[in-house]
Motif scaffolding. Structure first.
Motif, PDB file in Angstrom:
ATOM      1  N   GLU A   1       0.860  -1.182   0.000  1.00 27.96           N
ATOM      2  CA  GLU A   1       0.000   0.000   0.000  1.00 27.96           C
ATOM      3  C   GLU A   1       0.891   1.224   0.000  1.00 27.96           C
ATOM      4  N   PHE A   2       0.318   2.356  -0.273  1.00 23.90           N
ATOM      5  CA  PHE A   2       1.019   3.631  -0.163  1.00 23.90           C
ATOM      6  C   PHE A   2       0.034   4.679   0.327  1.00 23.90           C
ATOM      7  N   GLY A   3       0.573   5.687   0.965  1.00 26.97           N
ATOM      8  CA  GLY A   3      -0.250   6.794   1.437  1.00 26.97           C
ATOM      9  C   GLY A   3       0.336   8.107   0.988  1.00 26.97           C
ATOM     10  N   ASP A   4       0.087   9.134   1.745  1.00 25.62           N
ATOM     11  CA  ASP A   4       0.531  10.472   1.381  1.00 25.62           C
ATOM     12  C   ASP A   4       2.056  10.538   1.271  1.00 25.62           C
ATOM     13  N   THR A   5       2.749  10.027   2.287  1.00 29.59           N
ATOM     14  CA  THR A   5       4.210  10.122   2.313  1.00 29.59           C
ATOM     15  C   THR A   5       4.900   8.783   2.531  1.00 29.59           C
ATOM     16  N   ARG A   6       4.151   7.679   2.614  1.00 30.42           N
ATOM     17  CA  ARG A   6       4.735   6.379   2.944  1.00 30.42           C
ATOM     18  C   ARG A   6       4.419   5.341   1.876  1.00 30.42           C
ATOM     19  N   VAL A   7       5.325   4.378   1.757  1.00 29.52           N
ATOM     20  CA  VAL A   7       5.114   3.216   0.898  1.00 29.52           C
ATOM     21  C   VAL A   7       5.365   1.975   1.736  1.00 29.52           C
ATOM     22  N   PHE A   8       4.427   1.052   1.734  1.00 31.40           N
ATOM     23  CA  PHE A   8       4.599  -0.216   2.429  1.00 31.40           C
ATOM     24  C   PHE A   8       5.107  -1.240   1.410  1.00 31.40           C
ATOM     25  N   ASP A   9       6.336  -1.670   1.610  1.00 30.44           N
ATOM     26  CA  ASP A   9       7.003  -2.517   0.629  1.00 30.44           C
ATOM     27  C   ASP A   9       6.548  -3.972   0.717  1.00 30.44           C
ATOM     28  N   TYR A  10       6.634  -4.618  -0.422  1.00 34.64           N
ATOM     29  CA  TYR A  10       6.255  -6.030  -0.510  1.00 34.64           C
ATOM     30  C   TYR A  10       7.238  -6.897   0.264  1.00 34.64           C
ATOM     31  N   ASP A  11       6.700  -7.828   1.027  1.00 36.04           N
ATOM     32  CA  ASP A  11       7.495  -8.804   1.767  1.00 36.04           C
ATOM     33  C   ASP A  11       6.935 -10.180   1.448  1.00 36.04           C
ATOM     34  N   ARG A  12       7.599 -10.898   0.575  1.00 38.23           N
ATOM     35  CA  ARG A  12       7.044 -12.163   0.108  1.00 38.23           C
ATOM     36  C   ARG A  12       6.925 -13.197   1.224  1.00 38.23           C
ATOM     37  N   GLN A  13       7.658 -13.024   2.334  1.00 40.72           N
ATOM     38  CA  GLN A  13       7.522 -13.960   3.442  1.00 40.72           C
ATOM     39  C   GLN A  13       6.126 -13.880   4.069  1.00 40.72           C
ATOM     40  N   LYS A  14       5.516 -12.692   4.007  1.00 36.94           N
ATOM     41  CA  LYS A  14       4.185 -12.524   4.587  1.00 36.94           C
ATOM     42  C   LYS A  14       3.104 -13.262   3.802  1.00 36.94           C
ATOM     43  N   VAL A  15       3.361 -13.504   2.532  1.00 35.87           N
ATOM     44  CA  VAL A  15       2.331 -14.112   1.683  1.00 35.87           C
ATOM     45  C   VAL A  15       2.777 -15.468   1.143  1.00 35.87           C
ATOM     46  N   ARG A  16       3.747 -16.092   1.820  1.00 37.09           N
ATOM     47  CA  ARG A  16       4.262 -17.367   1.341  1.00 37.09           C
ATOM     48  C   ARG A  16       3.148 -18.406   1.231  1.00 37.09           C
TER      49      ARG A  16
ATOM     50  N   LEU B   1       8.337  -6.012  -7.567  1.00 29.59           N
ATOM     51  CA  LEU B   1       7.319  -6.268  -8.584  1.00 29.59           C
ATOM     52  C   LEU B   1       7.554  -7.624  -9.247  1.00 29.59           C
ATOM     53  N   ALA B   2       8.792  -7.916  -9.546  1.00 27.90           N
ATOM     54  CA  ALA B   2       9.117  -9.206 -10.157  1.00 27.90           C
ATOM     55  C   ALA B   2       8.795 -10.349  -9.204  1.00 27.90           C
ATOM     56  N   GLU B   3       9.066 -10.166  -7.914  1.00 27.95           N
ATOM     57  CA  GLU B   3       8.736 -11.200  -6.929  1.00 27.95           C
ATOM     58  C   GLU B   3       7.231 -11.413  -6.849  1.00 27.95           C
ATOM     59  N   MET B   4       6.468 -10.343  -6.931  1.00 23.89           N
ATOM     60  CA  MET B   4       5.014 -10.467  -6.862  1.00 23.89           C
ATOM     61  C   MET B   4       4.486 -11.301  -8.022  1.00 23.89           C
ATOM     62  N   VAL B   5       5.003 -11.055  -9.217  1.00 26.16           N
ATOM     63  CA  VAL B   5       4.565 -11.841 -10.375  1.00 26.16           C
ATOM     64  C   VAL B   5       4.914 -13.314 -10.174  1.00 26.16           C
ATOM     65  N   LYS B   6       6.116 -13.577  -9.696  1.00 23.86           N
ATOM     66  CA  LYS B   6       6.523 -14.966  -9.451  1.00 23.86           C
ATOM     67  C   LYS B   6       5.672 -15.620  -8.372  1.00 23.86           C
ATOM     68  N   ASP B   7       5.155 -14.811  -7.458  1.00 23.65           N
ATOM     69  CA  ASP B   7       4.314 -15.330  -6.380  1.00 23.65           C
ATOM     70  C   ASP B   7       2.843 -15.381  -6.775  1.00 23.65           C
ATOM     71  N   HIS B   8       2.561 -15.263  -8.059  1.00 25.45           N
ATOM     72  CA  HIS B   8       1.224 -15.418  -8.661  1.00 25.45           C
ATOM     73  C   HIS B   8       0.305 -14.214  -8.456  1.00 25.45           C
ATOM     74  N   PHE B   9       0.871 -13.069  -8.048  1.00 25.68           N
ATOM     75  CA  PHE B   9       0.112 -11.817  -8.128  1.00 25.68           C
ATOM     76  C   PHE B   9       0.332 -11.303  -9.554  1.00 25.68           C
ATOM     77  N   ALA B  10      -0.333 -11.952 -10.471  1.00 24.84           N
ATOM     78  CA  ALA B  10       0.012 -11.826 -11.888  1.00 24.84           C
ATOM     79  C   ALA B  10      -0.568 -10.588 -12.544  1.00 24.84           C
ATOM     80  N   ILE B  11      -1.553  -9.958 -11.920  1.00 25.12           N
ATOM     81  CA  ILE B  11      -2.074  -8.688 -12.433  1.00 25.12           C
ATOM     82  C   ILE B  11      -1.720  -7.611 -11.421  1.00 25.12           C
ATOM     83  N   LEU B  12      -0.824  -6.715 -11.813  1.00 23.96           N
ATOM     84  CA  LEU B  12      -0.347  -5.646 -10.946  1.00 23.96           C
ATOM     85  C   LEU B  12      -0.965  -4.327 -11.391  1.00 23.96           C
ATOM     86  N   LYS B  13      -1.672  -3.673 -10.503  1.00 20.60           N
ATOM     87  CA  LYS B  13      -2.302  -2.413 -10.863  1.00 20.60           C
ATOM     88  C   LYS B  13      -1.418  -1.237 -10.471  1.00 20.60           C
TER      89      LYS B  13
END
Length: 478
Positions: free
Chosen positions: A277-292, A319-331
């Motif tokens: 997610e992202f907000g006004d001044t922050r970005v929450f980065d992807y952590d593939r361990q959370k969605v293993r 982004l590349a990790e997300m695709v490999k983890d089957h989040f295949a449509i990235l908005k």
């Protein structure tokens, strides 16, 4: 990889927008790269291409699609050019608020929207078979203040019109309560309403010419609201595996109750939360361990992949990790207009350095015009930003949420952007100033990969973001 985009037309003709020097990035290199022989083919049409991407991602996770969610013509032009460069498909989507039977905030019906996109793609040399039209957040959102019966009737009408206009992918989103609903909807109610919308779309298919492709569907209840999140709080929790299977069971039952057995097999995507997610001044980065667990438990039936919203500002490797983890449509959306804003502001800085002391030429006032319009009508940003006057001023111009994207179409702002590009066309941008204000474009010019032309600089800056997504989704290296 599929490119997904929103297209803001308003009352201006497509030809005027696309030929405008404000948004035209045609000076960029348009030569497509060769497409790898083992990538999905577009020979059978855009919807079959999307289906092949889904199948391939389920197998080895090496390809995906990215969804460009923007209403800005410069972004649309950049997305078309990127599709040409990558030799891939342009997938354009509209929300129920943006385009509907009453015109939406663009003033366009689905038919008008579809025709506009086809004209834009054709004018750039993109074949008709490489354009996939989609409806995003199709549901009662635009009429959510009205009673349920009225809102759903309008949503069903919109579903029919989208199918008749040639839309081939539909995101069914009935997650929001309507005027006479309880505040939080039961998941069974959401699924029942989604099935009602799907039935309207399927009935419209029967009225289409023989051989017309059936729509592909995306479902799910963990759907961020159209337009983005408001919060600066904690990172959202990832979707749990048990929630995925419960959602699919509930939706499957609703589809079967409506006799939508064939449509269920055309469900290719499920919206889930990958904890980004992202907000006004922050970005929450992807952590593939959370969605293993979520990645490992991709459902077998229907044969779908995950759709991830709010992937803006993620690192290219993530982004590349997300695709490999089957989040295949990235908005992605705000990041693209954020890049546009960066380029415009940088060019304004160059203009000031060149023309600041020339009385015979009036410098543009882009930032001033943008700020004036945002203060004149705060509807698109007021509920998103917090702080004192100084903090609000910075957010209006620089926020990751990029709420200023709603104000670029204002005539006063467009006029100043025209003046900016006209001035820079007259005086050109010295390499020394490009090195200071647009160092990425400076390097591209020095390497002979980019023309020193203001519109080309803007397009290149937007396409830098698109290339991150293209690489993550398996596009050939540029």
């Amino acid at each position: 990889m599929i490119v997904i985009a929103y297209y803001f037309i308003g009352s201006t003709s497509v030809k005027r927008i696309l030929s405008s020097r404000i948004y035209n990035a045609k000076a960029m290199d348009e030569r497509p790269n060769p497409v790898e022989t083992d990538r999905p083919t577009m020979a059978e049409g855009a919807s079959e291409y999307l289906r092949s991407v889904v199948q391939r991602n389920r197998g080895d996770g090496t390809v995906g699609s990215y969804a460009v969610c923007s209403a800005h013509p410069a972004v649309i032009d950049a997305a078309i050019q990127q599709a040409l460069e990558d030799g891939t498909c342009l997938h354009v989507e509209s929300t129920s608020s943006q385009v509907n039977q009453f015109g939406g905030y663009t003033g366009m019906t689905p038919r008008q929207f579809a025709d506009a996109i086809r004209v834009a793609a054709a004018s750039a040399g993109l074949p008709a078979g490489c354009v996939l039209l989609g409806a995003d957040h199709l549901g009662p959102f635009a009429w959510r203040s009205e009673p349920l019966a009225t809102a759903m009737a309008k949503a069903c009408d919109l579903a029919r019109l989208c199918v008749h206009a040639g839309y081939q992918k539909i995101h069914l989103d009935t997650s929001m309560p309507c005027g006479d609903d309880v505040k939080i909807l039961d998941e069974k109610a959401v699924a029942e309403r989604a099935a009602t919308l799907c039935r309207a779309a399927e009935e419209a298919c029967e009225e289409m010419p023989t051989g017309s492709p059936r729509p592909l569907y995306v479902i799910g209840t963990e759907v961020p609201p159209p337009g983005g999140e408001v919060a600066e709080g904690e990172c959202p929790a990832p979707t749990m595996v048990e929630d995925v299977y419960r959602t699919l069971d509930i939706f499957r039952s609703a589809f079967r109750a409506h006799g939508l057995f064939a449509a269920w097999e055309n469900v290719v995507g499920l919206v889930v939360q990958p904890a980004v997610e992202f907000g006004d001044t922050r970005v929450f980065d992807y952590d593939r361990q959370k969605v293993r667990a979520l990645s490992a438990e991709l459902p077998a039936s229907p044969a779908l992949i995950y759709e991830a919203h709010s992937t803006d500002y993620q690192a290219p490797a993530a982004l590349a990790e997300m695709v490999k983890d089957h989040f295949a449509i990235l908005k992605v959306g705000p990041w693209l207009t954020f890049a546009y804003r960066e380029a415009i502001f940088a060019l304004s800085g160059i203009e000031r350095e060149i023309l600041g002391h020339k009385r015979e030429v009036r410098s543009s006032q882009v930032r001033e015009a943008l700020e004036f319009e945002m203060l004149r009508n705060s509807a698109y940003w007021r509920s998103y930003y917090r702080g004192d006057d100084d903090e609000l001023r910075l957010s209006r111009a620089f926020s990751f949420s990029d709420r200023c994207r709603y104000y670029w179409p204002q005539p006063s702002v467009q006029e100043e952007v025209k003046r900016l590009l006209h001035n820079l066309d007259l005086f050109s941008c010295p390499l020394t100033l490009l090195s200071q204000y647009l160092p990425i474009e400076y390097e591209a010019i020095r390497q002979g990969a980019l023309e020193n032309h203001a519109a080309a600089l803007i397009g290149h800056h937007i396409r830098r973001v698109l290339r991150f997504y293209g690489a993550a989704c398996g596009a050939p290296a540029g």
